[in-house]
Scaffold this active site. Structure first.
Site, short mmCIF file in Angstrom:
data_model
loop_
_atom_site.label_atom_id
_atom_site.label_comp_id
_atom_site.label_asym_id
_atom_site.label_seq_id
_atom_site.Cartn_x
_atom_site.Cartn_y
_atom_site.Cartn_z
N ASP A 45 9.43 -19.50 4.87
CA ASP A 45 9.94 -20.36 5.95
C ASP A 45 8.97 -20.33 7.14
O ASP A 45 9.15 -21.05 8.12
CB ASP A 45 11.38 -20.00 6.35
N SER A 46 7.91 -19.53 7.02
CA SER A 46 6.80 -19.60 7.99
C SER A 46 6.20 -21.00 8.00
O SER A 46 5.43 -21.34 8.90
CB SER A 46 5.72 -18.56 7.66
N ASP A 84 11.85 -19.13 -0.21
CA ASP A 84 12.33 -18.32 0.91
C ASP A 84 13.60 -18.95 1.48
O ASP A 84 13.60 -20.12 1.87
CB ASP A 84 11.23 -18.29 1.99
N LYS A 114 13.74 -15.16 -1.89
CA LYS A 114 13.61 -14.02 -0.96
C LYS A 114 14.57 -14.24 0.19
O LYS A 114 14.76 -15.38 0.62
CB LYS A 114 12.17 -13.94 -0.44
N GLU A 116 16.09 -12.15 3.98
CA GLU A 116 15.80 -11.10 4.96
C GLU A 116 17.01 -10.21 5.22
O GLU A 116 18.13 -10.71 5.34
CB GLU A 116 15.35 -11.73 6.30
N GLU A 183 7.78 -5.61 5.92
CA GLU A 183 6.91 -6.25 6.91
C GLU A 183 6.78 -5.40 8.16
O GLU A 183 7.78 -4.95 8.74
CB GLU A 183 7.46 -7.64 7.29
O1 KIV Z 1 8.12 -16.96 5.73
C1 KIV Z 1 7.26 -16.14 5.42
O2 KIV Z 1 6.09 -16.47 5.19
C2 KIV Z 1 7.65 -14.74 5.36
C3 KIV Z 1 6.57 -13.75 5.59
C4 KIV Z 1 6.39 -13.57 7.06
C5 KIV Z 1 6.88 -12.47 4.95
O3 KIV Z 1 8.79 -14.46 5.21
#
Ligand code: KIV
Length: 283
Positions: A45-46, A84, A114, A116, A183
Site C-alpha cells: 500500500d506504499s 497488501d 499481508k 499489519e 520493519e
Molecule cells: O506497503 C508497503 O510497501 C509495506 C512495506 C513498507 C513493508 O508494507
C-alpha cells in the site's frame, strides 16, 4: 514459467538461501523484477506514496491495491506475489478481513496477502488462514498505525518495547501466518525473533539476521523523493536519469532538433508523393 509457491519459499529457508523481495506496483517494473531473479513481489500500500503522491498509506483503497496487483501479476507470472491489505480492509471484523483477502485471490490472483499488526490482529490472521489463504504478518513499524506510533519511527529500541515486538511475532506465528515481515526494529531484536520463530522471517530495516530482505522499489531505484529511511540502499538514481532525459527532450524540441526528418519520420511510399502533389494542386 513455473510460479513460485509457499513451498519454494520454505525450501529456500531450509536450504539457507536468502529470499529477495521487492515492492512493485506496475506491469513493466514487475517484468524487470522477475528478469532480475526476484523471488517475491509485494504490491504494497506504499503505492499510495510512491505512485499516487499521498503523504501516507492511509487513503489507499482495496480497489487501488487490486488494480495494481493485477498488473504486477501479469508482469511477473513466475514470482510469489503478495497483495497488501490497506487500512480499512480488515480492521472492522474477521468477516471483513476474509472477504477482502478473497478479493485479492479472485481478482488479482496473488499468492498471499499481508496485513499489519501482531497480538491485536491475531484473530484476523487465524480467520484468513482458515479460509485457505496464505497470510504474511507485518510487525514492528506498521505504517498504517504510524499515528499511534508517533510517526514512521523504529520500534523496539528499549527492553520493554522490544519485548512487545517479540510478543507480536509469536502471536503472528501462533495465529497461523506462513511468514512474517519485521520493519524497522534493531538487528538484535530481529535476531531474537529469527531464533524463536519457525516460519520464514523477513526484514525491511531490521538487519541481516533473518531469511530474506524486502525493499521498496521506489527507494532502491532512487525514484521516491520525499524522504529516505536510514535502512534504504539506493542501487541507482533513476530520478536523475529520467530528469536528464526529459531536459534533453525539452531542449531539442525547443531548438527544433527533434524530430530530425531522416531518422524519426515516416516517408511516403515511392511514387506516391508525386501523385499526392498533383491531387492537392487541383484543390
Ligand atoms: O506497503 C508497503 O510497501 C509495506 C512495506 C513498507 C513493508 O508494507
Amino acid at each position: 514459467m513455473r510460479r513460485k509457491t509457499i513451498f519454494d519459499v520454505y525450501q529456500m529457508k531450509a536450504a539457507g538461501e536468502k529470499i529477495a523481495w521487492l515492492t512493485s506496483y506496475d506491469y513493466p517494473t514487475a517484468q524487470f523484477a522477475q528478469a532480475a531473479g526476484m523471488d517475491m513481489i509485494l504490491v504494497g500500500d506504499s503505492l499510495g506514496m510512491c505512485v499516487y503522491g499521498y503523504s501516507s498509506t492511509v487513503p489507499v483503497t482495496m480497489d487501488q491495491c487490486i488494480a495494481h496487483s493485477e498488473a504486477v501479476r501479469r508482469g511477473a507470472p513466475g514470482c510469489f506475489v503478495v497483495g497488501d491489505m490497506p487500512l480499512g480492509s480488515y480492521q472492522s471484523s474477521d468477516e471483513q478481513a476474509v472477504d477482502n483477502a478473497i478479493r485479492f485471490l479472485k481478482e488479482a490472483d496473488v499468492d498471499a496477502i499481508k496485513l499489519e499488526g501482531g497480538v491485536r490482529i491475531a484473530s484476523r490472521i487465524r480467520a484468513i488462514t482458515d479460509a485457505g489463504i496464505n497470510v504474511i504478518g507485518h510487525i514492528g513499524l506498521t505504517p498504517q498505525s504510524s499515528g499511534q506510533l508517533g510517526g514512521h519511527k523504529a520500534q523496539g529500541r528499549t527492553a520493554e518495547t522490544a519485548e512487545l515486538v517479540i510478543e507480536d511475532a509469536l502471536a503472528v506465528q501462533e495465529a497461523g501466518a506462513k511468514m512474517i515481515l519485521v520493519e524497522a526494529v534493531p538487528a538484535e531484536v530481529q535476531k531474537c525473533i529469527w531464533e524463536k520463530l519457525e516460519i520464514p522471517v523477513m526484514s525491511i530495516g531490521a538487519g541481516p539476521h533473518c531469511d530474506g530482505q524486502l525493499l521498496i522499489v521506489s527507494d532502491l531505484i532512487g525514484q521516491f523523493q520525499a524522504f529516505t529511511p536510514k535502512f534504504v540502499k539506493k542501487y541507482c538514481n533513476i530520478a536523475e536519469t529520467i530528469t536528464a532525459a526529459m531536459e534533453d527532450y525539452v531542449k531539442e524540441v525547443k531548438a527544433g532538433f527533434f524530430p530530425d526528418e531522416d531518422t524519426y519520420c515516416y516517408k511516403m511510399i515511392e511514387g506516391e508523393q508525386e501523385k499526392f502533389l498533383k491531387l492537392i494542386e487541383k484543390k
